[in-house]
Design a protein around this motif. Structure first.
Motif: not given
Ligand code: UDP
Ligand code: MG
Length: 315
Positions: A271-274, A282-288, A224-228, A279-280
């Motif tokens: 701020f927005i970059g971080g 978080v989505i990655g964690e759910y997808i994994s 799952n490294l790429p997703l993380k 957020s991406l």
């Protein structure tokens, strides 16, 4: 039910089939056990299937599965495993890069009680520099980023016990990466070393496109490294952003050495970059987690047990 099944995926191997069959037969005679050959014709465009049908008409121990089109090497091997009857199965390439005589060693180790005996390549002959280089780094990277122990420099040439075959049948994954799945299954695994020969005839069926797809299947099935990555990058960027924000405020209000508009612009961008990267992530964690569930692997595999229900399939 046979003692040994030999699984042979075939994609345009007309120049190798007769010689392969001859050498395999020699090995089987030395082994002296009841053996079947399972040829899987993976949509060959040459005369491979005619040759296989010819063998089957002369030899009752030749089984074949003829695919409607090219489904790929891993699927071909899976079909062979699904339809074989042996107490153990050997997976071997048809191009004689895997020397059939090594089956004697694999078989002997299996008889000692190992459920998986894989053939580890000491040297590889007749393969391009780029193929050797990519293979070398691919296996080492994969080992680093996955949590299971996939042996390096090892293809699918191996013997596996019926117990492994039965578990594989419970892993109906769309993206097959058999050597990873077999490592994941566990039991007693060992290896014998060999020198990989050059192809006897014909050319490789693994184009670079197929190799890249295969590598991606291996990584995405077992890591799952790429997703993380987004999560890690998000925290890193946010940390750096925080320091820069402090600096921007310091420059604006303390040293008063600033260009008008720079402070607010920097604050917004950092701020927005971080926030975006986290957020991406978080989505990655759910997808994994989703992808782990979709794989439908059994949660655990029992070797032996004395409960009524769990140990039923072991002897
Ligand atoms: N193969 C297959 N389907 C494919 C590509 C290959 O069944 O789409 C078979 C091929 O006939 C051979 C084995 O898989 O028995 C290994 O393929 P190849 O020798 O072309 O790969 P390489 O050794 O170059 O990695
Ligand atoms: Mg080959």
């Amino acid at each position: 039910m046979k003692t040994l099944s030999v699984i042979i995926p075939i994609y345009n191997e007309e120049g190798n089939i007769p010689r392969l069959y001859e050498r395999l037969n020699g090995v089987v005679q030395q082994l002296g056990v009841d053996t079947e050959f399972v040829f899987i014709n993976d949509g060959s465009r040459d005369r491979s299937i005619e040759l296989i049908r010819g063998l089957a008409s002369r030899d009752r121990n030749v089984r074949f599965i003829d695919f409607s089109r090219n489904f790929g090497h891993q699927i071909a091997v899976t079909a062979g495993l699904d339809h074989c009857t042996g107490k153990a199965a050997v997976i071997i390439d048809a191009d004689l890069q895997d020397p059939p005589e090594l089956i004697l060693d694999l078989f002997a180790k299996w008889q000692e009680g190992y459920e998986v005996v894989y053939a580890k390549r000491r040297a590889r002959q007749g393969e391009g520099f780029l193929k050797k280089l990519t293979a070398r780094y691919f296996y080492r990277t994969l080992k680093k980023i996955t949590s299971i122990n996939i042996p390096v420099d090892t293809g699918d040439f191996r013997i596996i016990d019926r117990k492994i075959i039965e578990v594989l049948k419970q892993m109906p994954e769309q993206q097959k990466f058999l050597r990873g799945q077999i490592s994941w299954i566990g039991f007693r695994q060992t290896y014998v070393e060999y020198d990989r020969d050059a192809r006897h005839s014909g050319e490789t069926g693994y184009t670079y496109k197929k190799m890249i797809r295969f590598a991606l299947d291996g990584i995405t099935s077992f890591s799952n490294l790429p997703l993380k990555f987004a999560t890690l990058a998000g925290f890193f960027v946010s940390g750096v952003a925080f320091l820069l924000i402090l600096y921007a405020l310091y420059a604006r209000f303390v040293t008063r050495d600033y260009v008008p508009g720079w402070t607010s612009l920097m604050l917004a961008v950092l701020f927005i970059g971080g926030v975006q990267l986290i957020s991406l992530g978080v989505i990655g964690e759910y997808i994994s987690r989703l992808s782990a569930n979709i794989r439908n692997r059994p949660l655990y595999i029992v070797r032996d047990s004395n409960t009524e229900s769990a140990g039923g399939e072991t002897q």
